[in-house]
Design a protein around this motif. Structure first.
Motif, short mmCIF file in Angstrom:
data_model
loop_
_atom_site.label_atom_id
_atom_site.label_comp_id
_atom_site.label_asym_id
_atom_site.label_seq_id
_atom_site.Cartn_x
_atom_site.Cartn_y
_atom_site.Cartn_z
N ASP A 1 -4.95 12.76 0.83
CA ASP A 1 -4.12 11.79 1.55
C ASP A 1 -4.85 11.21 2.76
O ASP A 1 -4.63 10.05 3.13
CB ASP A 1 -2.82 12.44 2.00
CG ASP A 1 -1.87 12.69 0.83
OD1 ASP A 1 -2.10 12.11 -0.24
OD2 ASP A 1 -0.92 13.48 1.00
N ALA B 1 -2.98 5.42 -4.90
CA ALA B 1 -4.35 5.26 -4.43
C ALA B 1 -5.11 4.25 -5.28
O ALA B 1 -5.93 3.48 -4.76
CB ALA B 1 -5.06 6.61 -4.43
N TYR C 1 -8.05 10.64 2.97
CA TYR C 1 -8.96 9.61 2.46
C TYR C 1 -8.19 8.33 2.13
O TYR C 1 -8.64 7.22 2.41
CB TYR C 1 -9.67 10.11 1.19
CG TYR C 1 -10.87 10.97 1.47
CD1 TYR C 1 -11.98 10.46 2.14
CD2 TYR C 1 -10.91 12.30 1.05
CE1 TYR C 1 -13.10 11.25 2.40
CE2 TYR C 1 -12.02 13.10 1.31
CZ TYR C 1 -13.11 12.57 1.98
OH TYR C 1 -14.20 13.36 2.23
N ASN C 2 -7.00 8.49 1.53
CA ASN C 2 -6.19 7.31 1.20
C ASN C 2 -5.81 6.54 2.46
O ASN C 2 -5.95 5.32 2.54
CB ASN C 2 -4.94 7.73 0.45
CG ASN C 2 -4.04 6.54 0.14
OD1 ASN C 2 -4.30 5.80 -0.80
ND2 ASN C 2 -3.01 6.35 0.95
N ASN C 3 -5.31 7.28 3.47
CA ASN C 3 -4.89 6.61 4.70
C ASN C 3 -6.07 5.97 5.42
O ASN C 3 -5.94 4.91 6.03
CB ASN C 3 -4.20 7.60 5.62
CG ASN C 3 -2.82 7.98 5.12
OD1 ASN C 3 -2.42 7.60 4.03
ND2 ASN C 3 -2.10 8.75 5.90
N ASN D 1 -3.66 9.17 -9.43
CA ASN D 1 -2.71 8.80 -8.39
C ASN D 1 -2.53 7.28 -8.41
O ASN D 1 -3.42 6.53 -7.98
CB ASN D 1 -3.22 9.26 -7.02
CG ASN D 1 -2.23 8.99 -5.91
OD1 ASN D 1 -1.40 8.10 -6.01
ND2 ASN D 1 -2.34 9.75 -4.85
N LEU E 1 1.46 5.57 -1.57
CA LEU E 1 0.85 6.81 -2.06
C LEU E 1 1.93 7.63 -2.74
O LEU E 1 3.06 7.72 -2.24
CB LEU E 1 0.24 7.61 -0.91
CG LEU E 1 -0.51 8.86 -1.37
CD1 LEU E 1 -1.83 8.48 -2.00
CD2 LEU E 1 -0.74 9.81 -0.23
N SER F 1 -10.58 9.79 -2.41
CA SER F 1 -9.23 10.30 -2.65
C SER F 1 -8.99 10.52 -4.13
O SER F 1 -8.41 11.53 -4.55
CB SER F 1 -8.19 9.32 -2.08
OG SER F 1 -6.88 9.77 -2.30
N GLU G 1 0.85 -1.18 0.00
CA GLU G 1 0.00 0.00 0.00
C GLU G 1 0.89 1.23 0.00
O GLU G 1 1.72 1.42 0.88
CB GLU G 1 -0.92 -0.01 1.21
CG GLU G 1 -1.76 -1.27 1.25
CD GLU G 1 -2.97 -1.12 2.14
OE1 GLU G 1 -2.83 -1.39 3.33
OE2 GLU G 1 -4.02 -0.72 1.64
N TYR H 1 -11.03 5.26 -0.85
CA TYR H 1 -10.10 5.44 -1.97
C TYR H 1 -10.76 6.21 -3.12
O TYR H 1 -10.12 7.04 -3.78
CB TYR H 1 -9.60 4.09 -2.47
CG TYR H 1 -8.69 3.37 -1.49
CD1 TYR H 1 -7.63 4.03 -0.88
CD2 TYR H 1 -8.90 2.03 -1.19
CE1 TYR H 1 -6.80 3.37 0.02
CE2 TYR H 1 -8.07 1.36 -0.32
CZ TYR H 1 -7.03 2.03 0.30
OH TYR H 1 -6.21 1.37 1.18
N ASN I 1 -3.96 0.85 -4.15
CA ASN I 1 -4.58 0.57 -2.85
C ASN I 1 -6.03 0.14 -3.02
O ASN I 1 -6.50 -0.81 -2.39
CB ASN I 1 -4.52 1.81 -1.97
CG ASN I 1 -3.13 2.10 -1.44
OD1 ASN I 1 -2.20 1.33 -1.65
ND2 ASN I 1 -2.98 3.24 -0.79
#
Length: 515
Positions: free
Chosen positions: A100, A135, A102-104, A132, A12, A125, A10, A122, A138
């Motif tokens: 970021d 993302a 939202y991604n995390n 991206n 970014l 994000s 995972e 995701y 992920n």
């Protein structure tokens, strides 16, 4: 060592540390955090109340969001996923434009097994940064975890198109091909990953498993030694050297425990090969296997894992014997049976005259990384009990044994859980059965090692030792495999099992051997 169907790197913005831990985005504006006072140095900051900061001016709301985001990242790195999720949520309440966060949030939710919510995070994000690749990759992992494999493949494809030199993106793409059963395609991606980064541990590990699944044992067992580089399986230290396959006559070797019950049962078959070379063999195993293994004629001593080791000259991990002996598909030691039941026991199974005696087990260890795919709802086995002429016995142990009572099946299936204390007891029961039907559990290995007819219900992508595209198995001549035709299709598996069992019950001649 189980194969982890929900793993995947995972990342970014192309950042990765190459480890199996998720790389957490640090994309929020940097803020200066006041140093704690000396007496507060060990105190962790508390998550602020939900309403705090909502009435601040926009510039201060962004700063407060950054502060909370930093808090959430710290909790995430500590493994406190619940607090991390709450922190990311508070961050986004103050600054919904922080891609970021939202991604995390998706990374943390996926780690909790909340795949649908992770996919949604995701997507949010990607609304802000649609190209991206981190993302996207992920999100592909989360879709794969949710079983939405075809969607996952297309998302991973886009990630690879955007970042063709990203080993993480290529590795994740390989995993989805693996789960789709497209094994040669998966292997090609794992090969590319290793070519780009020979020290990419997960790539080496999954390439090893793919070699083994495809039957290329020479390459597979050599690569299988990369398991000692995985974070979850560090090698053990011993005061004696590891055996390298050299002359061992007159020396004492410790074959030590690793992985689960089924692995130990499967590979204890190599002990006679050590004995044939003139070694004294000490086997370390889990307590539940000790009495069973002590009955193997070529085992000189059994020691229980966690207790002091006897004096030995060399040691070897149990599953490294495959490589030492140069095992191929054609040279698998398959002198079955190599495990037997105790001659004296109290587990006698009366059954109505003329009835077929069938043992069942529906679930493996819940801690197994692929357990949600390999374990099966008891209800599928209950449907088999409608077939006449059969008495069913439950070989299930552990918390899942209570499912018999929970589903009111005790009148249909004889519950032996209270009478079985270890695998020697299980062997005593199996020796009296005509057939065992099980999920991919240690019971499958035990029945196979005893030469009992055993039918194993497998998920679409099974463990490497069951190979692929075949319903028999070279490790166990009396074993028959019933594979899912598509991911998650236990109905199809049990329709075939029901038909086969109906035929056997009519003839009273279990497939795969006679008792």
């Amino acid at each position: 060592m189980g194969e982890d169907e929900d793993k995947g790197q995972e990342t970014l913005s192309g950042r990765s540390n190459g480890s199996t831990k998720p790389t957490i985005a640090l994309g929020a504006p940097k803020v200066k955090i006041a140093k704690a006072k000396p007496h507060e140095s060990k105190r962790k900051p508390n998550l602020p109340p939900l309403h705090q900061g909502e009435d601040l001016p926009a510039s201060l709301r962004e700063k407060e969001a950054s502060r909370i985001f930093a808090f959430a990242i710290e909790r995430h790195r500590e493994g406190n996923l619940e607090e991390a999720v709450r922190g990311y949520g508070r961050t986004l309440a103050l600054n919904p434009g922080l891609a970021d966060a939202y991604n995390n949030l998706g990374v943390a939710l996926r780690a909790q097994g909340k795949f649908a919510a992770a996919v949604a995070a995701y997507r949010r994000s990607l609304v802000q940064r649609p190209d991206n690749p981190g993302a996207l990759s992920n999100m592909g992992n989360a879709l794969r975890g949710a079983g939405r494999l075809h969607e996952a493949r297309e998302v991973h494809r886009k990630a690879v198109e955007l970042a063709p030199d990203s080993v993480e993106a290529l590795y994740n793409f390989g995993l989805v091909f693996r789960d789709l059963g497209e094994e040669n395609e998966a292997l090609s991606y794992f090969e590319r990953v290793v070519e780009m980064n020979p020290d990419y541990i997960d790539g080496r590990w999954d390439r090893a498993l793919m070699y083994l699944r495809l039957g290329d044992f020479e390459k597979g067992f050599e690569e299988y030694e990369w398991r000692w580089r995985l974070e979850r399986s560090p090698p053990r230290e011993f005061p004696v050297p590891r055996w390298d396959g050299s002359d061992i006559e007159g020396r004492t070797i410790l074959v030590h425990q690793e992985q689960g019950f089924g692995d130990m049962i499967n590979f204890v078959r190599y002990v006679p090969l050590l004995k044939a070379r003139g070694a004294q063999v000490v086997v370390e195993c889990q307590a539940e296997l000790a009495r069973l293994f002590a009955m193997i004629p070529d085992v000189d001593c059994v020691t229980v894992a966690g207790t002091p080791i006897p004096d030995v000259d060399v040691h070897i991990p149990m599953l490294s014997l495959m490589q030492i002996f140069g095992t191929t598909l054609e040279t698998i030691p398959a002198d079955v049976p190599y495990l037997t039941a105790p001659e004296v026991h109290s587990l006698h199974l009366p059954a109505p005259l003329g009835h077929l005696k069938v043992g069942i087990a529906w679930a493996g260890k819940p801690t197994h990384t692929n357990d949600r795919n390999r374990s099966i709802n008891l209800q599928h086995f209950v449907d088999l009990t409608g077939i006449g002429g059969i008495t069913f016995y439950s070989l299930q142990k552990g918390p899942t044994a209570a499912h018999l009572r929970d589903q009111a099946c005790e009148a249909l299936i004889v519950d032996l859980a209270g009478r079985i204390q270890d695998f020697a007891d299980t062997a005593s029961v199996i020796a009296q059965l005509d057939l065992v039907i099980t999920a991919d559990t240690a019971v499958a290995h035990l029945a196979g090692a005893m030469g009992c007819p055993v039918w194993v219900a497998l998920p679409f992508v099974g463990d490497w030792r069951w190979l692929s595209n075949r319903d028999d198995n070279p490790w166990y001549p009396t074993l028959r495999l019933f594979r899912q035709g598509v991911p998650g299709d236990w109905e199809g598996v049990f329709n075939r099992l029901r038909n086969a069992l109906t035929e056997v019950a009519g003839s009273k001649q279990p497939g795969g051997g006679s008792r």
